[in-house]
Design a protein around this motif. Structure first.
Motif, short mmCIF file in Angstrom:
data_model
loop_
_atom_site.label_atom_id
_atom_site.label_comp_id
_atom_site.label_asym_id
_atom_site.label_seq_id
_atom_site.Cartn_x
_atom_site.Cartn_y
_atom_site.Cartn_z
N GLY A 119 -17.09 -13.19 -17.48
CA GLY A 119 -17.22 -12.39 -16.26
C GLY A 119 -16.90 -10.92 -16.46
N LYS A 120 -16.49 -10.53 -17.67
CA LYS A 120 -16.13 -9.12 -17.90
C LYS A 120 -16.79 -8.60 -19.18
CE LYS A 120 -11.73 -9.27 -15.56
NZ LYS A 120 -10.29 -9.26 -15.68
N PRO A 121 -18.12 -8.46 -19.16
CA PRO A 121 -18.80 -7.99 -20.38
C PRO A 121 -18.34 -6.61 -20.81
CG PRO A 121 -20.30 -8.01 -18.49
CD PRO A 121 -19.06 -8.71 -18.06
N SER B 43 -22.71 -10.75 -34.61
CA SER B 43 -23.42 -10.64 -33.35
C SER B 43 -23.75 -12.06 -32.85
CB SER B 43 -24.68 -9.80 -33.57
OG SER B 43 -25.42 -9.70 -32.39
N ALA B 44 -24.74 -12.18 -31.99
CA ALA B 44 -25.15 -13.49 -31.48
C ALA B 44 -26.46 -13.34 -30.74
CB ALA B 44 -24.10 -14.05 -30.53
N GLY B 45 -27.17 -14.45 -30.60
CA GLY B 45 -28.34 -14.47 -29.72
C GLY B 45 -29.65 -14.17 -30.41
N PRO B 46 -30.72 -14.14 -29.62
CA PRO B 46 -32.05 -14.01 -30.20
C PRO B 46 -32.39 -12.61 -30.68
CG PRO B 46 -32.19 -14.15 -27.82
CD PRO B 46 -30.75 -14.31 -28.16
N GLY C 114 -30.19 -11.00 -20.17
CA GLY C 114 -29.39 -11.29 -18.99
C GLY C 114 -28.20 -12.17 -19.31
N ILE C 115 -28.12 -12.64 -20.55
CA ILE C 115 -26.95 -13.41 -20.97
C ILE C 115 -25.91 -12.39 -21.43
CG2 ILE C 115 -26.06 -15.18 -22.54
CD1 ILE C 115 -28.26 -16.08 -20.42
N GLU C 116 -24.79 -12.36 -20.71
CA GLU C 116 -23.84 -11.25 -20.92
C GLU C 116 -23.39 -11.15 -22.37
OE1 GLU C 116 -20.73 -12.02 -18.10
OE2 GLU C 116 -21.87 -11.14 -16.43
N GLN C 117 -22.99 -12.30 -22.95
CA GLN C 117 -22.39 -12.19 -24.29
C GLN C 117 -23.42 -12.00 -25.41
OE1 GLN C 117 -20.55 -15.95 -25.84
NE2 GLN C 117 -20.71 -16.45 -23.67
N ASP D 130 -21.34 -17.49 -17.68
CA ASP D 130 -22.27 -16.96 -18.67
C ASP D 130 -22.74 -18.04 -19.66
OD1 ASP D 130 -23.67 -14.64 -19.67
OD2 ASP D 130 -22.34 -14.72 -21.41
N VAL D 131 -21.81 -18.88 -20.10
CA VAL D 131 -22.19 -19.90 -21.09
C VAL D 131 -23.17 -20.91 -20.47
CG1 VAL D 131 -21.31 -21.76 -22.55
CG2 VAL D 131 -20.14 -19.56 -22.52
N PRO D 132 -22.91 -21.45 -19.27
CA PRO D 132 -23.94 -22.30 -18.65
C PRO D 132 -25.28 -21.57 -18.47
CG PRO D 132 -21.86 -22.57 -17.51
CD PRO D 132 -21.66 -21.46 -18.49
N ASN D 133 -25.22 -20.28 -18.12
CA ASN D 133 -26.48 -19.51 -17.98
C ASN D 133 -27.25 -19.47 -19.29
OD1 ASN D 133 -26.24 -19.00 -15.30
ND2 ASN D 133 -25.33 -16.97 -15.55
N MET D 134 -26.49 -19.37 -20.40
CA MET D 134 -27.13 -19.32 -21.72
C MET D 134 -27.92 -20.61 -21.97
SD MET D 134 -25.06 -19.15 -25.30
CE MET D 134 -24.19 -17.66 -24.91
N TRP D 135 -27.33 -21.73 -21.62
CA TRP D 135 -28.01 -23.00 -21.88
C TRP D 135 -29.17 -23.22 -20.91
CZ3 TRP D 135 -27.22 -25.82 -26.25
CH2 TRP D 135 -26.16 -25.39 -27.04
N ARG D 136 -29.08 -22.66 -19.69
CA ARG D 136 -30.24 -22.68 -18.77
C ARG D 136 -31.36 -21.84 -19.36
NH1 ARG D 136 -26.26 -21.69 -14.80
NH2 ARG D 136 -25.73 -23.66 -13.81
#
Ligand SMILES: NC(=O)c1ccc[n+]([C@@H]2O[C@H](COP(=O)([O-])OP(=O)(O)OC[C@H]3O[C@@H](n4cnc5c(N)ncnc54)[C@H](OP(=O)(O)O)[C@@H]3O)[C@@H](O)[C@H]2O)c1
Length: 287
Positions: free
Chosen positions: A85-87, A113-116, A122-125, A248-254
């Motif tokens: 909740g605090k990017p 790092s992380a992610g695509p 829109g995924i904060e982390q 944020d983590v649930p949003n990532m999996w959505r």
């Protein structure tokens, strides 16, 4: 390749999962390793000390403490933990580490790092890490970016609550059939050490890390093959789960349910031919 002799690498997050593995691989290759921690008296700090690392008390919120820690460093393994909740906190801490690295003239930063990668999701982390990467580039820092998507430890590490998350909530959010790019933190550590050892090859690179691409259903089946039973599922209502991990983590999996991600494992195997598949990694937990 360069010699590690007499050279210091500071590892941010050395008492954590990825930093801990990075530190262990660097130590085994003869680097002097200085681990950063807020709690030098913790058990994890003591375990690292026993392997030959030095631990320095520093806080990503305190630039002066980072500058003191980076002063004699040749290299820096840089990572920041997300704060749900605090990017802005992760971004601030990443910028602090970048500023301190600039001030002290660090010669090679390997960034966890992380992610695509690419544009904002829109995924904060994930977006925070694009921002921190940009900040390091703007300062002209000598950088290698490692970009894992999902750690295999999500299936085993109790602090990820795998029985509720990986085996119950994630399948509900993303479905069981879409493949996910996985890497173990052990292999991330090995790849970070390779990057430090060969700056000519890896400076300026942004490496997607994936050693295997398996769906949650396939991982569940691998679990059964290795452990002789399916992983237990611990149902938890989403509102309660979000109290532990945030939104944020649930949003990532959505997000993963509908968005394509690269499943290409070739970069990882070019850098590190010994990287573990999900099955090899899971079998390694049994030994
Ligand atoms: N989970 C996944 O599948 C996955 C995949 C790709 C990328 N990632 C990324 O991996 C990162 C998390 O890595 P991890 O799992 O290795 O973390 P972790 O195990 O939770 O460890 C966090 C580390 O950060 C240190 N730390 C926390 N706050 C600090 C502060 N203010 N100042 C200095 N150090 C601080 C902690 O040290 P002390 O407590 O000792 O001070 C600890 O060593 C995140 O950025 C996440 O986005 C995760």
């Amino acid at each position: 390749m360069i010699s590690s002799e007499g050279k210091t690498i500071v590892v941010v997050g050395a008492t954590g999962r990825q930093g801990g593995q990075v530190a262990r691989h660097l130590l085994s290759q003869g680097w002097r390793v200085v681990g950063l921690t807020r709690k030098p008296e913790s058990k994890k700090a003591a375990a690292l000390k026993a392997l030959g690392a030095e631990l320095i008390q520093a806080d990503l919120e305190d630039i002066a403490s980072l500058e003191a820690a980076f002063r004699d460093a040749y290299g820096l393994y840089n990572m920041q933990p997300p704060v749900p909740g605090k990017p802005e906190v992760e971004i601030r801490q990443g910028r602090n580490a970048a500023q301190a690295a600039k001030q002290t003239g660090v010669k090679h930063i390997v960034y966890g790092s992380a992610g695509p990668g690419g544009s904002q999701t829109g995924i904060e982390q994930w977006d925070t890490k694009l921002e921190i990467t940009r900040a390091m580039k703007d300062l002209g820092l000598p950088l290698t970016v490692l970009r894992p998507m999902a750690f295999m430890e999500l299936m085993s590490d109790p602090s990820y609550y795998p029985n509720s998350s990986t085996w119950y909530i994630w399948p509900n959010l993303m479905g069981t059939e879409r493949r996910i790019p996985w890497i173990s933190v052990q292999d991330l550590g090995a790849i970070a050490a390779k990057a430090f050892a060969d700056p000519n090859q890896y400076l300026g690179k942004n490496l997607p890390l994936a050693a295997d691409a398996q769906s949650l259903a396939e991982c569940r089946e691998i679990y059964r093959q290795v452990w002789g039973k399916y992983p237990s599922r611990f149902p938890m209502p989403m509102f309660l789960f979000e109290k532990f991990v945030g939104k944020d983590v649930p949003n990532m999996w959505r997000w993963l349910r509908t968005n394509p991600v690269s499943l290409d494992t070739s970069t990882t195997y070019e850098v590190h031919p010994g990287a573990m598949t999900v099955q090899t990694w899971m079998r390694s937990l049994r030994t």
